[in-house]
Structures are given as C-alpha cells and as structure tokens.
Design an enzyme around this catalytic site. Structure first.
Site, PDB file in Angstrom:
ATOM      1  N   GLU A  33      -6.754  81.692 -26.380  1.00  0.00           N
ATOM      2  CA  GLU A  33      -6.801  82.655 -25.280  1.00  0.00           C
ATOM      3  C   GLU A  33      -6.591  84.025 -25.917  1.00  0.00           C
ATOM      4  OE1 GLU A  33      -3.652  82.192 -22.399  1.00  0.00           O
ATOM      5  OE2 GLU A  33      -4.473  83.745 -21.082  1.00  0.00           O
TER       6      GLU A  33
ATOM      7  N   GLU B 196      -2.901  91.137 -14.013  1.00  0.00           N
ATOM      8  CA  GLU B 196      -1.789  90.215 -13.810  1.00  0.00           C
ATOM      9  C   GLU B 196      -0.592  90.991 -13.276  1.00  0.00           C
ATOM     10  OE1 GLU B 196      -1.954  86.736 -17.130  1.00  0.00           O
ATOM     11  OE2 GLU B 196      -1.353  88.686 -17.891  1.00  0.00           O
TER      12      GLU B 196
END
Ligand SMILES: *[C@@H]1O[C@H](CO)[C@@H](O)[C@H](O)[C@H]1NC(C)=O
Length: 243
Positions: free
Chosen positions: A139, A224
């Site tokens: 990621e 986020e």
C-alpha cells in the site's frame, strides 16, 4: 435532432449534480472513476459524511467530501475516494509514465482538524486485486496534507526524500498481509499536484526493495478524516498509466 442532443445533455448534467452519497459504503460511477464513501472506520466515532460528484470531463473528475467526526482521535473514520477504472493492471516495470494532477482545497474546516489528503496505491503479485485484500503486497500512500499531528502506519524511516520535485518523509510498517510505504509532504499542504507517479514507483524499486514485477492493482485518491469537520473540494483530478 438539436432538441434530442440538448435533452440528453441536460439529463446528464442533472444526474451528475444530484449525485450525493450518504451511506456507509455507497459508490457511484464518476466518468472514468468510481466515487465511494467508504466509511470503514465509522464505528470508532460519532459523526457523518457525504460525497458529491460535481462533474466529469474526459479523464478528469471533480467532487466534494463533507465530514464531521468525533471521538477516538487516532482512528481513521473513512476514506472517501475516487478509484480509477483504467489506471491499473500494469507491472511497475512496464509503466512508461503515470501522469496525475490533483487540485484541491478545504472550503471550510473546524479548528484543529485531524485528517490527511492522500493517494492510496495498491500493488500485488497478480494483475488484479481489491485494495486491502489478500491480493495486496504493498500500500503506497502519498500524503499531500496531514493536519493535526496524525501519522501513517509504521514509523518514519527517512526524512527529506526528494521524489517528483517534492520533499517527503517516508514511513514504513506492516498492516495485515501487506507493507505500507507512506510519503508525507515535508513542506505542508500541496494543493496543486502535477507529477508523474512513475517517479515514486522507480524510487520504491531502486531504493526500497519493491519488486518491479509488482502490478499496480488500484489507484485511489481521497481523504482520511480522524476528527473535526471540513468540506474538501477537488476542483480537478486525473490519473493515467501509459505503458
Ligand atoms: C453532508 O455532511 C455534512 C457534514 O457531516 C453535513 O453538515 C451536511 O448536512 C451533509 N449534507 C447532506 C446532503 O447529507
């Protein structure tokens, strides 16, 4: 004929402007992307969020995410994002270029928000795989903003790394079955980003031991939030992979 064309245009425009997602895992087509709410960490807080598709044009998309979240300041509540339908399935060694542009702003924000504005790029051993799945090997996050003292997964392994004309801190650590490598802007918010992602891929292969046989499985782009409230507006965003 003219009438038909006009009617079609009006219908498309009306659909696009009405597209506000409110549910936990709501998604909607957004031109060559998919816009998703992805409130995966909702249960660690109290709040609400919605995402609105503003417009699409060719490979460019504009959207807005509004959020307000309280409690558990170290927990991510969501990752509202757009996912490219086409920039995927290519081995790092085959990427000739991966141009991206992202122009964004906070239209409003409460004091002391804790949130990032970030890319989330997933790679794995096979051409396709869902983000954050058993098919994920890496990621790769690129934080264009990180406010309120929040930190990526793992620990900071390098400072002042120069990649794609910007300076980054590099964070690294494991999450589930994959490794997370996060580039965090060392110079504050980058609100007009225009780079070739191949620079990041090359750096990871040459300096961080990532295999060039890894496939890009997904490129997501969004925010986020941890706590606070804000309206994040993406004026325009695009990404592509040329091989
Ligand atoms: C969108 O979310 C914001 C922040 O949670 C809220 O103030 C606003 O009323 C919401 N709008 C819709 C249409 O749900």
């Amino acid at each position: 004929m003219h009438f038909t064309t006009l009617a079609t245009f009006v219908a498309v425009a009306a659909t696009a402007s009405a597209q506000t997602l409110t549910g936990q895992y709501d998604c909607a087509p957004a031109g060559t992307y998919q816009l998703c709410q992805n409130l995966w960490g909702k249960s660690s807080g109290v709040g609400s969020q919605n995402s609105t598709l503003i417009s699409t044009s060719g490979n460019t998309v504009s959207w807005r995410t509004q959020w307000q979240w309280q409690n558990n300041p170290n927990n991510v509540k969501s990752y509202a994002n757009v996912l490219s339908n086409s920039a995927k399935g290519v081995q790092l060694s085959k990427v000739k270029s991966a141009p991206t542009t992202w122009s964004w702003e906070y239209e409003s924000q409460s004091s002391g928000i804790r949130a990032d504005v970030s890319y989330d790029i997933w790679t794995g051993n096979s051409p396709s795989g869902q983000p954050a799945s058993s098919a994920s090997s890496y990621e790769i996050m690129i934080w264009l903003s990180g406010l309120g003292g929040i930190q990526p997964v793992g620990s900071k392994i390098l400072s002042g790394v120069s990649v794609a004309g910007h300076t980054w801190d590099l964070w690294k650590g494991p999450n589930s079955n994959w490794q997370v490598l996060s580039f965090v802007s060392s110079t504050g918010d980058i609100t007009d980003f225009n780079v070739d992602l191949k620079n990041f891929f090359d750096y990871l292969v040459q300096s961080q031991g990532v295999s060039s046989s890894q496939y890009v499985q997904a490129i997501q782009t969004g925010t986020e939030p941890f706590t606070g409230s804000a309206s994040l507006f993406t004026k325009s965003y695009s990404v592509a992979i040329n091989q």
